[in-house]
Design a protein around this motif. Structure first.
Motif, short mmCIF file in Angstrom:
data_model
loop_
_atom_site.label_atom_id
_atom_site.label_comp_id
_atom_site.label_asym_id
_atom_site.label_seq_id
_atom_site.Cartn_x
_atom_site.Cartn_y
_atom_site.Cartn_z
N ILE A 319 0.84 -1.20 0.00
CA ILE A 319 0.00 0.00 0.00
C ILE A 319 0.87 1.25 0.00
CG2 ILE A 319 -1.58 1.36 1.43
CD1 ILE A 319 -2.85 -1.34 2.28
N ASP A 320 1.92 1.24 0.78
CA ASP A 320 2.86 2.37 0.83
C ASP A 320 3.44 2.66 -0.55
OD1 ASP A 320 4.71 4.27 1.99
OD2 ASP A 320 6.22 2.70 1.96
N THR A 321 3.85 1.61 -1.25
CA THR A 321 4.40 1.79 -2.60
C THR A 321 3.31 2.26 -3.57
OG1 THR A 321 6.26 0.27 -2.39
CG2 THR A 321 5.30 0.49 -4.58
N ALA A 322 2.13 1.67 -3.48
CA ALA A 322 1.04 2.08 -4.37
C ALA A 322 0.68 3.55 -4.15
CB ALA A 322 -0.18 1.20 -4.14
N LEU A 323 0.72 4.01 -2.92
CA LEU A 323 0.43 5.42 -2.65
C LEU A 323 1.51 6.32 -3.23
CD1 LEU A 323 -0.97 5.17 0.99
CD2 LEU A 323 -2.25 5.78 -1.08
N ASP A 324 2.75 5.86 -3.25
CA ASP A 324 3.80 6.62 -3.95
C ASP A 324 3.47 6.77 -5.42
OD1 ASP A 324 5.34 7.00 -1.70
OD2 ASP A 324 6.83 5.46 -2.18
N VAL A 325 3.06 5.66 -6.04
CA VAL A 325 2.72 5.70 -7.47
C VAL A 325 1.53 6.62 -7.70
CG1 VAL A 325 1.96 4.33 -9.46
CG2 VAL A 325 3.66 3.39 -7.87
N TYR A 326 0.52 6.51 -6.86
CA TYR A 326 -0.67 7.34 -7.01
C TYR A 326 -0.33 8.82 -6.90
CZ TYR A 326 -5.29 9.31 -6.15
OH TYR A 326 -6.43 10.06 -6.21
N ARG A 327 0.58 9.16 -6.02
CA ARG A 327 0.97 10.57 -5.87
C ARG A 327 1.58 11.10 -7.15
NH1 ARG A 327 3.85 9.83 -1.89
NH2 ARG A 327 5.95 10.01 -2.75
N HIS A 328 2.26 10.25 -7.91
CA HIS A 328 2.89 10.67 -9.17
C HIS A 328 1.91 10.66 -10.34
CE1 HIS A 328 6.73 10.86 -7.28
NE2 HIS A 328 6.83 9.56 -7.09
N THR A 329 0.99 9.69 -10.34
CA THR A 329 0.17 9.46 -11.53
C THR A 329 -1.31 9.82 -11.35
OG1 THR A 329 -0.41 7.16 -10.97
CG2 THR A 329 1.70 7.54 -12.11
#
Length: 348
Positions: A319-329
Motif C-alpha cells: 500500500i505504501d508503494t502504491a500510494l507513492d505511485v498514485y501521488r505521481h500518476t
C-alpha cells in the motif's frame, strides 16, 4: 514524522535481528516507517506489540570485519552479527550519506539479498533519514536503522544470474514484464527459484534490456517500473500474493535512495531495480493472468487504515508503494490494485 514515534520504534527494535528461523525477514522497522508516514503513529506501538512473536534477538558477531577485508564475508549469513557491528562502527565514524554512497555499488549487484528485503529495508531507512534532516539533523535511531539495513543486505548478499546488455526491447515496462520467462519449477523457496535463472532461456535478454526509451532520467524510468509492477499485481498477484509484492517494493526502495546518490550511480541502480523486478516476476508469476474482482473505487485516505486493520506487513508495504505511485500518476487503478493486494495477502 517529527513527533518522535518512529525513533521510539527504531530504538525498541534496535536489539532485534534482521531475520527469524534462519530466513524470514524482520518486517517491523519497514512497516512501522510506512505506518508513521501515513498518519498512524498513534497505533504503531500496538502494531509492533502484535508483531513481537516474530522477532528474534540480534545475532552476536564471530570475528571483526575490517574496512579493507570485506569481500570474503560478503554474502555469508553466519557473519550477520559481524556485519551489523561493522556498519554500526562505520556510521559512528562517518556521515551516513558517505557510508551509503561507498557501499551502494558494492551491495547493488547482490540486490536479491534476503528476497530483496535488504535493499527494501535500506530504502525505508533512507526515506526516514531524509525526513529527519528536513527538521534538523538525522537522528541516531534512524542512522542505526540504516546500519541494520546495510548489515542485513551485506550478510545475505546474493547476485542474480548474469544478464545480457542488449538493446531495449520495449519502451513499456508492463509489456517487458509480461515477456519475462517463468522459471520452470515454482514449488520451492526463492533461493532455489532464483538459481534457475542461470539456465532459463530468455533470462539474460529480459534482465539486461531495461525498459525505457533510453532518454528519460533515472527517476522517471524507475517510477515507470514500479508502476508497471504494481498494476501487474492486479492480474498476476494471485500466483503468490506475498512474494510478488517485492516486484514493486524492491525497485521503489531503490527509487527512494536515488536522490542521495551521485548521478554516476543512477544507471546501475535502474538496472539493478529492473533485474530484481524481473527476477521476482520470473520466480513467482502464475502461468495465466486472472481478472481482478470488481469492487468500489478505493479511497487513498482509507488504504493504509485497511493495511493497519489487517496487520500484515507485506500488505502495509505494498500500500505504501502504491500510494507513492498514485501521488505521481493519480491513477485510480493503482489504488484498486492495492486494495485487492491487501485482501489477497490477508487471506494468504
Amino acid at each position: 514524522m517529527t513527533d518522535g514515534v518512529l525513533d521510539e520504534v527504531y530504538q525498541r527494535l534496535q536489539q532485534t535481528g534482521p531475520e527469524r528461523d534462519g530466513w524470514l525477514s524482520n518486517h517491523a522497522p519497514m512497516a512501522a516507517e510506512a505506518l508513521v508516514r501515513h498518519g498512524h503513529g498513534a497505533q504503531v506501538h500496538a502494531w509492533v506489540d502484535g508483531y513481537a512473536d516474530r522477532l528474534s534477538e540480534r545475532p552476536r558477531g564471530i570475528q571483526r570485519i575490517s574496512a579493507g577485508q570485506w569481500r570474503e564475508p560478503l554474502g555469508d549469513p553466519v557473519r550477520t552479527g559481524d556485519w551489523l557491528t561493522f556498519f554500526d562502527r562505520q556510521l559512528i565514524e562517518r556521515p551516513w550519506r558517505e557510508v551509503l554512497v561507498e557501499w551502494w555499488p558494492r551491495l547493488l549487484p547482490g540486490v536479491a539479498a534476503g528476497a530483496t528485503h535488504g535493499v527494501i529495508r535500506v530504502g525505508h531507512a533512507v526515506r526516514a533519514l531524509l525526513d529527519s534532516e528536513q527538521d534538523g539533523d538525522a537522528t541516531p535511531a534512524r542512522i542505526a536503522e540504516l546500519g541494520a539495513g546495510l548489515g542485513y543486505w551485506a550478510a545475505r548478499w546474493q547476485p542474480l544470474a548474469p544478464a545480457g546488455r542488449g538493446p531495449y526491447r520495449s519502451t513499456d515496462p508492463r509489456s517487458a514484464l509480461d515477456a519475462v520467462p517463468r522459471v520452470p519449477h515454482q514449488r520451492s523457496g526463492i533461493r532455489t527459484r532464483l538459481a534457475q535463472l542461470a539456465d532459463l532461456p530468455g533470462w539474460p535478454e529480459s534482465a539486461g534490456a531495461v525498459p525505457g526509451d533510453g532518454e528519460s532520467g533515472g527517476p522517471a524510468r524507475l517510477a515507470a517500473i514500479v508502476e508497471a509492477a504494481v498494476l501487474r499485481f492486479g492480474t498476476h498477484g494471485h500466483g503468490n500474493p506475498v512474494m510478488l509484492v517485492h516486484a514493486a517494493t524492491a525497485p521503489n526502495a531503490i527509487a527512494r535512495v536515488l536522490p542521495v546518490l551521485p548521478h554516476a550511480l543512477w544507471e546501475p541502480s535502474v538496472q539493478a531495480a529492473w533485474a530484481a523486478t524481473a527476477a521476482v516476476t520470473s520466480a513467482y508469476s502464475p502461468a495465466e493472468a486472472r481478472a481482478m474482482p470488481g469492487r468500489g473505487a478505493a479511497d487513498p485516505a482509507d488504504l493504509m487504515a485497511r493495511g493497519l486493520h489487517d496487520r500484515d506487513s507485506h500488505g502495509i508495504k505494498f500500500i505504501d508503494t502504491a500510494l507513492d505511485v498514485y501521488r505521481h500518476t493519480g491513477g485510480q487503478a493503482v489504488l484498486d490494485v492495492a486494495t485487492y493486494a491487501n485482501d489477497l495477502i490477508a487471506r494468504d
